[in-house]
Design a protein around this motif. Structure first.
Motif, PDB file in Angstrom:
ATOM      1  N   ASP A  25      46.132  37.472  28.129  1.00 17.10           N
ATOM      2  CA  ASP A  25      46.274  38.778  28.816  1.00 17.10           C
ATOM      3  C   ASP A  25      45.015  39.363  29.394  1.00 17.10           C
ATOM      4  OD1 ASP A  25      48.910  38.483  28.211  1.00 17.10           O
ATOM      5  OD2 ASP A  25      49.010  39.988  26.490  1.00 17.10           O
ATOM      6  N   CYS A  26      44.123  39.159  28.484  1.00 18.26           N
ATOM      7  CA  CYS A  26      42.573  39.799  29.098  1.00 18.26           C
ATOM      8  C   CYS A  26      42.047  39.165  30.124  1.00 18.26           C
ATOM      9  CB  CYS A  26      41.785  40.040  27.831  1.00 18.26           C
ATOM     10  SG  CYS A  26      42.398  41.516  26.895  1.00 18.26           S
ATOM     11  N   LEU A  27      42.147  37.631  29.929  1.00 21.03           N
ATOM     12  CA  LEU A  27      41.742  36.776  31.050  1.00 21.03           C
ATOM     13  C   LEU A  27      42.287  36.926  32.115  1.00 21.03           C
ATOM     14  CD1 LEU A  27      40.643  33.527  28.955  1.00 21.03           C
ATOM     15  CD2 LEU A  27      39.123  35.142  30.120  1.00 21.03           C
ATOM     16  N   SER A  28      43.707  37.273  32.295  1.00 21.96           N
ATOM     17  CA  SER A  28      44.290  37.411  33.648  1.00 21.96           C
ATOM     18  C   SER A  28      43.654  38.697  34.199  1.00 21.96           C
ATOM     19  CB  SER A  28      45.721  37.720  33.209  1.00 21.96           C
ATOM     20  OG  SER A  28      46.117  38.933  32.544  1.00 21.96           O
ATOM     21  N   GLU A  29      43.243  39.676  33.402  1.00 19.22           N
ATOM     22  CA  GLU A  29      42.599  40.850  33.883  1.00 19.22           C
ATOM     23  C   GLU A  29      41.296  40.663  34.488  1.00 19.22           C
ATOM     24  OE1 GLU A  29      43.654  44.128  34.515  1.00 19.22           O
ATOM     25  OE2 GLU A  29      45.878  43.189  34.025  1.00 19.22           O
ATOM     26  N   VAL A  30      40.491  39.531  33.796  1.00 17.46           N
ATOM     27  CA  VAL A  30      39.139  39.198  34.291  1.00 17.46           C
ATOM     28  C   VAL A  30      39.441  38.345  35.412  1.00 17.46           C
ATOM     29  CG1 VAL A  30      37.259  37.538  33.671  1.00 17.46           C
ATOM     30  CG2 VAL A  30      38.077  38.964  31.957  1.00 17.46           C
ATOM     31  N   PHE A  56      42.046  29.318  29.908  1.00 15.52           N
ATOM     32  CA  PHE A  56      40.971  29.633  30.936  1.00 15.52           C
ATOM     33  C   PHE A  56      41.393  28.975  32.121  1.00 15.52           C
ATOM     34  CE2 PHE A  56      37.103  29.535  33.285  1.00 15.52           C
ATOM     35  CZ  PHE A  56      36.575  30.573  33.214  1.00 15.52           C
ATOM     36  N   ALA A  57      41.849  27.814  31.812  1.00 14.65           N
ATOM     37  CA  ALA A  57      42.301  27.006  33.140  1.00 14.65           C
ATOM     38  C   ALA A  57      43.312  27.622  33.935  1.00 14.65           C
ATOM     39  CB  ALA A  57      42.542  25.504  32.757  1.00 14.65           C
ATOM     40  N   ARG A  58      44.362  28.215  33.333  1.00 15.74           N
ATOM     41  CA  ARG A  58      45.479  28.859  33.767  1.00 15.74           C
ATOM     42  C   ARG A  58      45.061  30.020  34.636  1.00 15.74           C
ATOM     43  NH1 ARG A  58      50.246  26.460  32.514  1.00 15.74           N
ATOM     44  NH2 ARG A  58      50.201  25.059  30.620  1.00 15.74           N
ATOM     45  N   GLN A  59      44.111  30.709  34.039  1.00 16.62           N
ATOM     46  CA  GLN A  59      43.699  32.007  34.631  1.00 16.62           C
ATOM     47  C   GLN A  59      42.637  31.565  35.656  1.00 16.62           C
ATOM     48  OE1 GLN A  59      45.254  34.651  33.995  1.00 16.62           O
ATOM     49  NE2 GLN A  59      46.363  34.071  32.519  1.00 16.62           N
ATOM     50  N   ALA A  60      41.796  30.649  35.401  1.00 14.38           N
ATOM     51  CA  ALA A  60      41.216  30.477  36.622  1.00 14.38           C
ATOM     52  C   ALA A  60      41.982  29.956  38.176  1.00 14.38           C
ATOM     53  CB  ALA A  60      40.104  29.216  36.316  1.00 14.38           C
TER      54      ALA A  60
END
Length: 171
Positions: free
Chosen positions: A74-79, A119-123
């Protein structure tokens, strides 16, 4: 090393590095070109909770961060969209450098893999907004193999793709 940079994300947003000099040169080049480079020592993580604390601090997660892999997602999606962790207006992109990844993957193989998967998914998600997220993963194990993350196989960087290029210790 221009070749390495040109091919840095050709196989996904996560790249493996063995030689410390190749990793340092790549991270330095990215920093010189406006990327925010955040370096964490995964070898120090003796449990998943330490990983969450370090990442939350480094990426300026909000105080309500739950410290779980779902909360990390969730937080990495905000990043990814630039809400925190970096400035999409001032930075070319965000690079997370994970040193000592092989050591952490022994301590918690599932958590280590999930970290890269999230991380890969959010990147990929960030790319939809024109944002650049990358993860440079250093391994002291020249034969480290990471299962696919974000639907993509994790590859060695271009200069170290051949097994013979990783025959010396990661200096």
């Amino acid at each position: 090393m221009v070749v390495t940079r040109a091919y840095l994300v050709q196989n996904g947003f996560i790249s493996l590095f063995f030689q410390k000099s190749v990793l340092e040169d790549t991270a330095e080049w990215l920093a010189l070109h406006g990327y925010r480079v955040i370096s964490l020592d995964a070898a120090e993580w003796e449990e998943l909770e330490q990983m969450h604390v370090d990442i939350a601090s480094a990426l300026e997660f909000p105080a309500y961060y739950g410290g779980s892999l779902d909360a990390l997602n969730d937080c990495l999606s905000e990043v990814a969209v630039g809400s925190y962790g970096w400035s999409v207006a001032a930075d070319t992109g965000l690079v997370l450098v994970l040193r000592g990844y092989a050591e952490f993957s022994v301590v918690d193989p599932v958590g280590a893999h999930r970290l890269l998967d999230v991380f890969a998914r959010q990147a990929s998600y960030a790319a939809l907004f024109g944002h650049r997220l990358m993860c440079l993963v250093h391994s002291s194990d020249p034969k480290l193999s990471v299962p696919p993350v974000g639907g993509t196989t994790v590859m060695w960087n271009y200069l170290e793709a051949a097994d013979s290029a990783r025959q010396t210790r990661g200096l």
